[in-house]
Design a protein around this motif. Structure first.
Motif, PDB file in Angstrom:
ATOM      1  N   PHE A 156      53.009  43.407  42.005  1.00  0.00           N
ATOM      2  CA  PHE A 156      52.534  44.767  42.258  1.00  0.00           C
ATOM      3  C   PHE A 156      52.351  45.527  40.943  1.00  0.00           C
ATOM      4  CE2 PHE A 156      53.561  43.818  46.563  1.00  0.00           C
ATOM      5  CZ  PHE A 156      52.839  44.712  47.348  1.00  0.00           C
ATOM      6  N   ALA A 157      53.219  45.277  39.958  1.00  0.00           N
ATOM      7  CA  ALA A 157      53.055  45.901  38.650  1.00  0.00           C
ATOM      8  C   ALA A 157      51.773  45.420  37.973  1.00  0.00           C
ATOM      9  CB  ALA A 157      54.270  45.605  37.770  1.00  0.00           C
ATOM     10  N   LEU A 158      51.457  44.131  38.118  1.00  0.00           N
ATOM     11  CA  LEU A 158      50.201  43.605  37.583  1.00  0.00           C
ATOM     12  C   LEU A 158      49.001  44.306  38.214  1.00  0.00           C
ATOM     13  CD1 LEU A 158      50.806  39.729  37.435  1.00  0.00           C
ATOM     14  CD2 LEU A 158      50.451  41.260  35.504  1.00  0.00           C
ATOM     15  N   PHE A 159      49.054  44.484  39.532  1.00  0.00           N
ATOM     16  CA  PHE A 159      47.967  45.177  40.222  1.00  0.00           C
ATOM     17  C   PHE A 159      47.790  46.610  39.704  1.00  0.00           C
ATOM     18  CE2 PHE A 159      48.652  42.430  44.236  1.00  0.00           C
ATOM     19  CZ  PHE A 159      47.707  41.524  43.802  1.00  0.00           C
ATOM     20  N   ARG A 160      48.910  47.266  39.463  1.00  0.00           N
ATOM     21  CA  ARG A 160      48.872  48.710  39.209  1.00  0.00           C
ATOM     22  C   ARG A 160      48.699  49.072  37.741  1.00  0.00           C
ATOM     23  NH1 ARG A 160      48.035  53.090  38.407  1.00  0.00           N
ATOM     24  NH2 ARG A 160      48.880  55.006  39.289  1.00  0.00           N
ATOM     25  N   PHE A 161      49.268  48.285  36.826  1.00  0.00           N
ATOM     26  CA  PHE A 161      49.380  48.764  35.452  1.00  0.00           C
ATOM     27  C   PHE A 161      48.646  47.926  34.410  1.00  0.00           C
ATOM     28  CE2 PHE A 161      53.378  50.186  37.553  1.00  0.00           C
ATOM     29  CZ  PHE A 161      53.129  51.557  37.504  1.00  0.00           C
ATOM     30  N   THR A 162      47.972  46.867  34.799  1.00  0.00           N
ATOM     31  CA  THR A 162      47.315  46.017  33.808  1.00  0.00           C
ATOM     32  C   THR A 162      45.794  46.115  33.929  1.00  0.00           C
ATOM     33  OG1 THR A 162      47.210  44.052  35.235  1.00  0.00           O
ATOM     34  CG2 THR A 162      49.235  44.383  33.946  1.00  0.00           C
ATOM     35  N   PRO A 163      45.070  45.840  32.829  1.00  0.00           N
ATOM     36  CA  PRO A 163      43.600  45.836  32.900  1.00  0.00           C
ATOM     37  C   PRO A 163      43.075  44.835  33.925  1.00  0.00           C
ATOM     38  CG  PRO A 163      44.326  45.875  30.618  1.00  0.00           C
ATOM     39  CD  PRO A 163      45.559  45.655  31.449  1.00  0.00           C
ATOM     40  N   TRP A 164      43.758  43.678  34.027  1.00  0.00           N
ATOM     41  CA  TRP A 164      43.318  42.697  35.027  1.00  0.00           C
ATOM     42  C   TRP A 164      43.453  43.259  36.434  1.00  0.00           C
ATOM     43  CZ3 TRP A 164      46.342  40.394  38.904  1.00  0.00           C
ATOM     44  CH2 TRP A 164      45.680  39.413  39.640  1.00  0.00           C
ATOM     45  N   GLY A 165      44.546  43.948  36.709  1.00  0.00           N
ATOM     46  CA  GLY A 165      44.736  44.540  38.031  1.00  0.00           C
ATOM     47  C   GLY A 165      43.666  45.578  38.337  1.00  0.00           C
ATOM     48  N   LEU A 166      43.329  46.390  37.335  1.00  0.00           N
ATOM     49  CA  LEU A 166      42.268  47.380  37.520  1.00  0.00           C
ATOM     50  C   LEU A 166      40.931  46.690  37.790  1.00  0.00           C
ATOM     51  CD1 LEU A 166      41.234  50.292  37.446  1.00  0.00           C
ATOM     52  CD2 LEU A 166      41.035  50.086  34.953  1.00  0.00           C
ATOM     53  N   SER A 167      40.653  45.636  37.041  1.00  0.00           N
ATOM     54  CA  SER A 167      39.408  44.884  37.247  1.00  0.00           C
ATOM     55  C   SER A 167      39.373  44.253  38.634  1.00  0.00           C
ATOM     56  CB  SER A 167      39.266  43.800  36.174  1.00  0.00           C
ATOM     57  OG  SER A 167      39.198  44.363  34.880  1.00  0.00           O
ATOM     58  N   LEU A 168      40.523  43.732  39.077  1.00  0.00           N
ATOM     59  CA  LEU A 168      40.592  43.116  40.396  1.00  0.00           C
ATOM     60  C   LEU A 168      40.313  44.136  41.485  1.00  0.00           C
ATOM     61  CD1 LEU A 168      41.300  40.695  42.235  1.00  0.00           C
ATOM     62  CD2 LEU A 168      43.684  41.422  42.100  1.00  0.00           C
ATOM     63  N   ARG A 169      40.913  45.307  41.360  1.00  0.00           N
ATOM     64  CA  ARG A 169      40.696  46.345  42.372  1.00  0.00           C
ATOM     65  C   ARG A 169      39.255  46.830  42.355  1.00  0.00           C
ATOM     66  NH1 ARG A 169      43.876  50.663  40.797  1.00  0.00           N
ATOM     67  NH2 ARG A 169      44.883  49.605  39.049  1.00  0.00           N
ATOM     68  N   ALA A 170      38.676  46.913  41.168  1.00  0.00           N
ATOM     69  CA  ALA A 170      37.277  47.326  41.072  1.00  0.00           C
ATOM     70  C   ALA A 170      36.351  46.291  41.697  1.00  0.00           C
ATOM     71  CB  ALA A 170      36.902  47.551  39.608  1.00  0.00           C
ATOM     72  N   ALA A 171      36.622  45.005  41.436  1.00  0.00           N
ATOM     73  CA  ALA A 171      35.797  43.937  41.999  1.00  0.00           C
ATOM     74  C   ALA A 171      35.916  43.889  43.517  1.00  0.00           C
ATOM     75  CB  ALA A 171      36.198  42.591  41.395  1.00  0.00           C
ATOM     76  N   ALA A 172      37.119  44.149  44.033  1.00  0.00           N
ATOM     77  CA  ALA A 172      37.319  44.139  45.481  1.00  0.00           C
ATOM     78  C   ALA A 172      36.593  45.305  46.143  1.00  0.00           C
ATOM     79  CB  ALA A 172      38.811  44.195  45.814  1.00  0.00           C
ATOM     80  N   GLU A 173      36.500  46.420  45.435  1.00  0.00           N
ATOM     81  CA  GLU A 173      35.841  47.601  45.993  1.00  0.00           C
ATOM     82  C   GLU A 173      34.329  47.452  46.005  1.00  0.00           C
ATOM     83  OE1 GLU A 173      35.836  51.228  47.866  1.00  0.00           O
ATOM     84  OE2 GLU A 173      37.600  50.050  47.263  1.00  0.00           O
ATOM     85  N   ASP A 174      33.753  47.007  44.874  1.00  0.00           N
ATOM     86  CA  ASP A 174      32.294  46.855  44.774  1.00  0.00           C
ATOM     87  C   ASP A 174      32.000  45.861  43.662  1.00  0.00           C
ATOM     88  OD1 ASP A 174      29.514  47.120  44.293  1.00  0.00           O
ATOM     89  OD2 ASP A 174      29.534  49.144  45.109  1.00  0.00           O
ATOM     90  N   THR A 175      31.682  44.626  44.058  1.00  0.00           N
ATOM     91  CA  THR A 175      31.496  43.551  43.088  1.00  0.00           C
ATOM     92  C   THR A 175      30.361  43.849  42.125  1.00  0.00           C
ATOM     93  OG1 THR A 175      32.302  41.944  44.702  1.00  0.00           O
ATOM     94  CG2 THR A 175      31.092  41.089  42.820  1.00  0.00           C
TER      95      THR A 175
END
Length: 298
Positions: A156-175
């Motif tokens: 969950f920390a990776l999802f929330r606080f890392t650039p990879w987590g931000l990229s993952l959330r962005a890709a999931a929202e709109d590839t």
């Protein structure tokens, strides 16, 4: 009351381990839209490596190598078999089918190597138990809860606080929008596969630990009980995967502890109970407990 507390503790431990596998399903789906049906065989691969290496490297060393090797294998499967050029979300359903073939190949080879043996992973807990008041619980169950909690918090920390987590959330929202903003989709999804592989290898330790007899060729199939947990949570929701896993784990433990009272449902009802819960929940909430109503990715 003591029996109920035993079941609740066992269910919590099972749910925590299932959460590791379910998070693997979720993180891959968020990154690529692919449902990875090879997750169970990756888990078996990690457990097998731990079993064959612990005599030479010790438990901690063998587990570290197994987690790393399984992560690399998962990443290689995505990069070499599933990705062709730039990631294309429209190919997700084809890639999902490919994971079924990968699962068959890996399970066939690992089953041949394991045969009918029960392999010990050399974990330090063994068959020791601890008494908490009137409740007796295996040390491996407590370790499963503690280790899984730390691993899940780290994810969950990776999802929330890392650039990879931000990229993952962005890709999931709109590839497409994420790609236009400079997100390297191929790297994001490959790292997601690596993370899922690492979590699967870690889960193998606790699925094969006492009171289980050891690692066997069917251990990977047990991990697929985490699939309904991911579905229950909404498939693309990490918190949902955690909630769904705890629900599945508690259901399985309670059904197993009261099997004699549920004999009218059949002797094997415990094996299908997670799927029965999944169907019942989806009848009420078709998108899962935490799923967005407008979700269209399948």
């Amino acid at each position: 009351m003591t029996s109920l507390l035993d079941d609740l503790l066992n269910g919590l431990a099972l749910g925590a381990v299932y959460a590791l596998v379910a998070l693997g399903f979720v993180v891959i789906f968020k990154a690529s839209g692919v449902i990875n049906f090879a997750q169970g065989s990756l888990l078996l691969f990690g457990g097998y490596l731990t079993a064959v290496l612990h005599d030479d490297l010790g438990f901690a060393g063998a587990l570290a190598v197994a987690v790393l090797a399984t992560a690399l294998l998962a990443g290689a499967l995505d990069r070499l078999l599933l990705q062709r050029g730039e990631p294309d979300p429209r190919m997700a359903h084809v890639q999902t089918i490919v994971t079924i073939g990968v699962d068959i190949v890996l399970l066939t080879d690992l089953s041949r190597r394991i045969g009918g043996d029960l392999l010990s992973l050399g974990d330090p807990w063994g068959d020791s138990v601890v008494t908490l008041g009137s409740v007796t619980v295996a040390d491996s169950r407590l370790a499963a809860i503690a280790v899984s909690a730390v691993a899940i918090a780290a994810v969950f920390a990776l999802f929330r606080f890392t650039p990879w987590g931000l990229s993952l959330r962005a890709a999931a929202e709109d590839t497409e929008a994420a790609a236009l903003m400079g997100v390297r989709l191929s790297r994001v999804r490959m790292l997601a596969w690596c993370l899922a592989g690492a979590l699967a290898a870690l889960a193998a330790v606790f699925l094969a630990a006492f009171p289980a007899p050891g690692l066997e060729r069917t251990t990977g199939q047990i991990a697929l009980k985490a699939f309904p947990a991911a579905i229950l949570g909404g498939m693309a929701s990490p918190p949902g995967a955690l909630a769904g896993s705890l629900l599945i784990g508690l259901t399985e433990a309670l059904v197993a502890g009261h099997q004699s009272d549920l004999h009218v449902l059949g002797e094997g009802f415990g094996d299908v109970a997670p799927y029965a819960v999944m169907v019942l929940v989806l009848l009420v909430r078709p998108t899962g407990l935490f799923g967005a109503k407008g979700a269209a990715r399948v």
